[in-house]
Write a protein that holds these residues in place. Structure first.
Motif, short mmCIF file in Angstrom:
data_model
loop_
_atom_site.label_atom_id
_atom_site.label_comp_id
_atom_site.label_asym_id
_atom_site.label_seq_id
_atom_site.Cartn_x
_atom_site.Cartn_y
_atom_site.Cartn_z
N ILE A 1 0.84 -1.20 0.00
CA ILE A 1 0.00 0.00 0.00
C ILE A 1 0.88 1.26 0.00
O ILE A 1 0.60 2.22 -0.73
N LEU A 2 1.95 1.26 0.78
CA LEU A 2 2.83 2.43 0.83
C LEU A 2 3.51 2.67 -0.51
O LEU A 2 3.64 3.81 -0.96
N LEU B 1 2.43 1.73 -3.52
CA LEU B 1 1.42 2.24 -4.46
C LEU B 1 1.05 3.68 -4.14
O LEU B 1 0.90 4.51 -5.04
N ALA B 2 0.90 4.00 -2.85
CA ALA B 2 0.56 5.38 -2.47
C ALA B 2 1.66 6.34 -2.88
O ALA B 2 1.38 7.46 -3.33
N VAL C 1 5.39 -3.65 -6.53
CA VAL C 1 4.28 -4.36 -5.87
C VAL C 1 4.00 -5.68 -6.59
O VAL C 1 3.68 -6.69 -5.95
N LEU D 1 -5.88 -3.66 -2.44
CA LEU D 1 -4.58 -3.00 -2.35
C LEU D 1 -4.58 -1.67 -3.11
O LEU D 1 -4.11 -0.64 -2.61
N THR D 2 -5.11 -1.69 -4.34
CA THR D 2 -5.08 -0.47 -5.15
C THR D 2 -6.01 0.60 -4.60
O THR D 2 -5.69 1.78 -4.64
N GLY E 1 -4.18 1.99 -1.64
CA GLY E 1 -3.05 2.78 -2.11
C GLY E 1 -3.49 4.07 -2.78
O GLY E 1 -2.88 5.12 -2.59
N CYS E 2 -4.59 4.00 -3.56
CA CYS E 2 -5.08 5.19 -4.25
C CYS E 2 -5.64 6.21 -3.26
O CYS E 2 -5.42 7.42 -3.41
N GLY F 1 -2.80 7.73 -1.64
CA GLY F 1 -2.12 8.56 -2.64
C GLY F 1 -2.81 9.88 -2.86
O GLY F 1 -2.15 10.91 -3.02
#
Length: 881
Positions: free
Chosen positions: A100-101, A103-104, A363, A402-403, A406-407, A410
């Motif tokens: 997650i980090l 992707l963020a 990821v 997860l996305t 992360g989004c 983000g």
């Protein structure tokens, strides 16, 4: 939705599910019993018939799952997948937080940069039909975008056939008096239809009326929203009030709306009509205005350019002296506003996209490792009847979780990054960049975030799909996933690491080239010593220095008082400080040289005798100005080496005379000295020919003071400002800054520094992610080969051989990534070559340094798993297997 409603919905779903299962079990039992009776009738024994029926109909649990998927309960299975995905992520918090980090991180940077691209490049200008607005001005040999003269503007407006309206804007400044305080403020002079051409309506009051920009009309002003709020408290009765500008009363007739912004004049405090012609506007040869036009219906900017080009040609024939080689320049207004910023923003957006890609790849690598560890689980579930689609849907659900997480993170980080980057932009530059008020998380950003999340989800979901496509249930259950995992990882995981390293090289090379460009920009030769210089501009109301004697007295007073300040070594006065612009030019003609009416354009500066010594400029030959060279003395002039090289090649210019195009007696000046080239223009601009005239022979209403100190120049600025203000109540001081800070805050330095830091940040994160990815690849490979390494060491293999085996794998991946990265970085550097200064796109030292940095970092990251492999105890490794 209250608790009772949720309970009723759950109860309904439960009843429907139980009813469906009961009906399905009854239907399946009927068909099995019927088939069993048919087989017994054909002569099968009861047990043989039951076995055949089971073989024909298959696993009852799998049949029930397929029936659920086809008939109903999509919502129920989705909830099941979500609950299971959450349990899986909760069981592996390290994996979940890391993914997650990462992707963020990638999404936040991409969305933050896109926010700037959207605000400046994508969103339309805040005017009526902005696509019909064009920037209109003249062009000359050395000025592709020269200003319009007021006489030419009047003719262009009358003679063009492609513009429904054409208006102009010019910069100016006033001394604003509010109570006992006098303060210099920036302002703009506009033609009467300027706001109507833009399509802007007043928030309060009215616009300028037709004809109110003509000489002799009343002095009126329109307030920007910021001025209305800051200086007039936002009171709605401001319309009709008067304000003192340069000692004259201007009546406020209107207030602009808050959203209005005109980037080329972004820091304007007052908008006033053109009114009387200033000294420049009395000559057709003097250019000080910019034009804004609105295209007629069905007319393109190219057609308007052709039309105005013809108009310019007619004026050149009519006025061969002033309009020789004067052409036209027309382009969409949006392109003119964002022209210098567009390539930088696009480069940053490309870098952010690469960083996002490397984050997704990282990821994906994590998912590969995790999927390999779950290979046996997948095989067991398949053996128990789970379909490939059912298992894949579970992995897709995990990828979406997860996305989405992360989004969301983000978006929050992106908003903070936008605010941080805006704070890094100097206010004066932000006013002229574009409409940063539009910056933020809006519909465009949300759409991009959704698109990025979907693409990331597809990429992350593709990993289990690939895994399932290569799955062999029997082999996996038999081998425990050991050998297959290693082969699968070597085929795909290593390739992903190569992609990461390639992108890291591209970003590192870009950051290196931009950093080298920044160094070159800040170390260009100035022609003077910029250290220990304090500077400030002084403004005087128009008409105050009506006579040369008044100007001479003021200049002497400023120099004497400033020289008496503690720590001051020397003082100089000029009309334009260095490292500003190649502007304020003059057309010169050289006596006794062939002349055919050409415009020999040079920078023109008025300076005091102490100015060049205060800058520590070098005198090449001749002499500098004497203290008594005032208006009563013959006109003399200094020139720089660039002017001497261009117009006096191979000869001594001392004693030669220059004048205006007609060599009028008043314009005649004798060259008394040649000074080394001073960088009058921007840091990334060429040195132009320049002439320096004695300021004691002029009566301009503004000038700049340069003070050389023996101490920190910042400590002198407050006393310098207060000393000048004490000379008279009508003196305004503004723009006080040290020369070093002025150079560092210049547009060229800022743009190169901004690009370098942002791309450098991208490169650092890409390098970190790439090295972590390589570490994960090698470490996982070592863990999978633990038994092999144990056998090798049991058979006598030395630790050095194990080190060599592991490091060889890392070196191979690093070499491929560096090689591909250098090839790609050369192509990327060629695309951004306009942003480079004094460095080529294929700079060998930069590329070699990048290769060494990445190779060292990658091999250092691989040393730990290599050490772990070399430390394997053969007995424990074999026992563990």
């Amino acid at each position: 939705m209250n608790a009772i409603s949720r309970f009723l919905i759950k109860l309904s779903l439960l009843l429907r599910r139980n009813r469906f299962r009961a009906d399905l079990d009854e239907e399946m039992a009927f068909h099995r019993a019927q088939a069993e009776r048919d087989l017994i009738a054909e002569g099968f024994s009861t047990q043989a018939a039951q076995t055949a029926v089971l073989r024909r109909f298959g696993n009852p649990a799998a049949l029930r799952d397929r029936s659920h998927s086809v008939v109903a309960f999509r919502a129920e299975t989705v909830l099941q997948d979500l609950r299971f995905a959450l349990r899986q992520l909760r069981k592996n918090p390290g994996f979940a937080v890391t993914a997650i980090l990462i992707l963020a991180l990638g999404m936040s940077v991409s969305l933050a940069i896109f926010g700037f691209v959207d605000a400046v490049l994508i969103q339309p200008l805040p005017y009526a039909q902005p696509n019909r607005l064009v920037f209109v001005t003249e062009s000359a040999a050395i000025f592709p975008k020269a200003n319009l003269s007021r006489y030419d503007y009047d003719d262009w407006k009358r003679m063009n056939t492609t513009l429904s309206s054409l208006d102009v804007v010019g910069g100016t400044g006033f001394l604003l008096r509010m109570g006992s305080i006098v303060e210099p403020v920036p302002a703009a002079r506009i033609s009467d239809g300027f706001f109507r051409t833009l399509g802007v309506k007043m928030l309060l009051g009215r616009d300028f009326l037709p004809g109110e920009d003509q000489p002799g009309r009343a002095k009126i002003a329109i307030l920007p929203w910021s001025t209305w709020q800051k200086r007039f408290g936002g009171h709605r009765d401001v319309v009709g009030q008067s304000v003192s500008l340069d000692g004259a009363a201007y009546t406020i007739v209107g207030v602009l709306p808050r959203e209005f912004s005109f980037a080329p004049r972004g820091n304007v405090t007052f908008w006033v009509p053109l009114l009387d012609r200033n000294g420049c506007e009395t000559r057709r040869s003097c250019h000080n205005l910019d034009g804004v036009g609105r295209l007629r219906d069905s007319v393109t900017s190219q057609a308007a350019f052709a039309d105005l080009k013809n108009v310019a040609a007619q004026l050149e024939r009519q006025y061969p002296d002033s309009n020789r080689d004067q052409g036209a320049f027309v382009q969409p207004l949006k392109d003119d506003i964002v022209g210098d910023v567009r390539p930088i923003l696009l480069m940053l957006l490309a870098g952010a996209a690469l960083l996002l890609l490397i984050a997704c790849v990282n990821v994906t690598s994590l998912l590969l490792v995790r999927s390999e560890s779950r290979r046996r689980e997948i095989a067991v579930r398949g053996a128990l009847g789970a379909t490939a689609a059912r298992v894949l849907r579970q992995f897709v659900t995990e990828a979406l979780l997860l996305t989405i997480a992360g989004c969301t993170a983000g978006l929050l980080i992106a908003r903070w990054l936008m605010q941080l980057i805006v704070k890094l932009i100097p206010r004066t530059m932000a006013d002229n960049v574009g409409f940063l008020s539009n910056l933020g998380i809006n519909a465009h950003s949300a759409l991009v975030a959704v698109a990025v999340a979907l693409l990331a989800s597809l990429l992350l979901a593709a990993i289990p799909a690939l895994l399932l496509s290569q799955q062999n249930l029997h082999n996996t259950l038999a081998e425990g996933g050991r050998s297959a995992a290693g082969r699968f990882w070597q085929r795909l995981g290593a390739n992903l690491v190569v992609v990461e390293l390639t992108i890291a090289v591209v970003l590192l090379a870009g950051a290196g080239l931009l950093g080298k460009s920044l160094y070159n920009v800040l170390h260009v030769p100035f022609g003077f010593d910029p250290t220990h210089l304090a500077t400030a501009y002084v403004m005087i109301p128009d008409g105050t220095l009506a006579k040369n004697a008044q100007a001479l007295a003021l200049y002497h007073d400023v120099e004497c008082r400033a020289s008496a300040l503690p720590g001051v070594e020397s003082v100089g006065i000029t009309t334009d400080l260095p490292v500003q612009c190649n502007c304020d030019t003059d057309w010169i003609r050289i006596v006794d040289k062939p002349f055919h009416g050409e415009h020999n354009e040079v920078n023109q500066r008025d300076v005091s005798p102490g100015y060049l010594p205060a800058l520590k400029a070098r005198l090449v030959r001749g002499r500098l100005f004497a203290a008594d060279e005032t208006g009563a003395k013959p006109n003399v002039v200094l020139i720089n080496e660039a002017l001497a090289r261009k117009y006096f090649p191979g000869e001594d210019p001392i004693g030669k005379r220059i004048g205006d195009l007609k060599l009028t007696p008043k314009s005649m000046r004798q060259i008394i000295g040649v000074v080394a080239d001073l960088r009058e223009g921007g840091l990334d601009q060429p040195i132009w020919p320049a002439e320096y005239q004695a300021i004691y022979q002029t009566t301009d209403n503004y000038f700049a003071v340069a003070v050389r100190t023996s101490q920190d120049p910042n400590s002198v600025l407050p006393s310098l400002v207060s000393t000048i203000r004490a000379i008279g109540p009508n003196l305004g001081v503004y723009g006080e800054i040290t020369m070093g800070d002025q150079i560092n805050a210049s547009q060229a330095a800022f743009l190169h520094r901004f690009s370098t830091w942002i791309v450098g940040g991208f490169a650092f994160m890409a390098l970190l992610l790439g090295v972590v990815g390589l570490y994960g690849t090698v470490a996982y490979s070592v863990s999978q080969r633990a038994r092999e390494i144990g056998v090798r060491m049991a058979l006598g293999a030395q630790r050095s051989a194990v080190y060599s085996m592991v490091m060889r794998q890392a070196a191979w991946l690093t070499g491929i990534g560096v090689g591909l990265g250098i090839a790609c970085s050369i192509g990327a550097s060629l695309a951004m070559r306009k942003l480079l200064f004094g460095v080529s796109a294929w700079d060998a030292t930069t590329l070699a340094a990048v290769a060494l940095v990445l190779a060292f970092a990658s091999l250092a990251a691989s040393f730990l798993p290599a050490h772990r492999a070399a430390s394997v105890n053969p007995t424990e490794a074999l026992r563990a297997e």
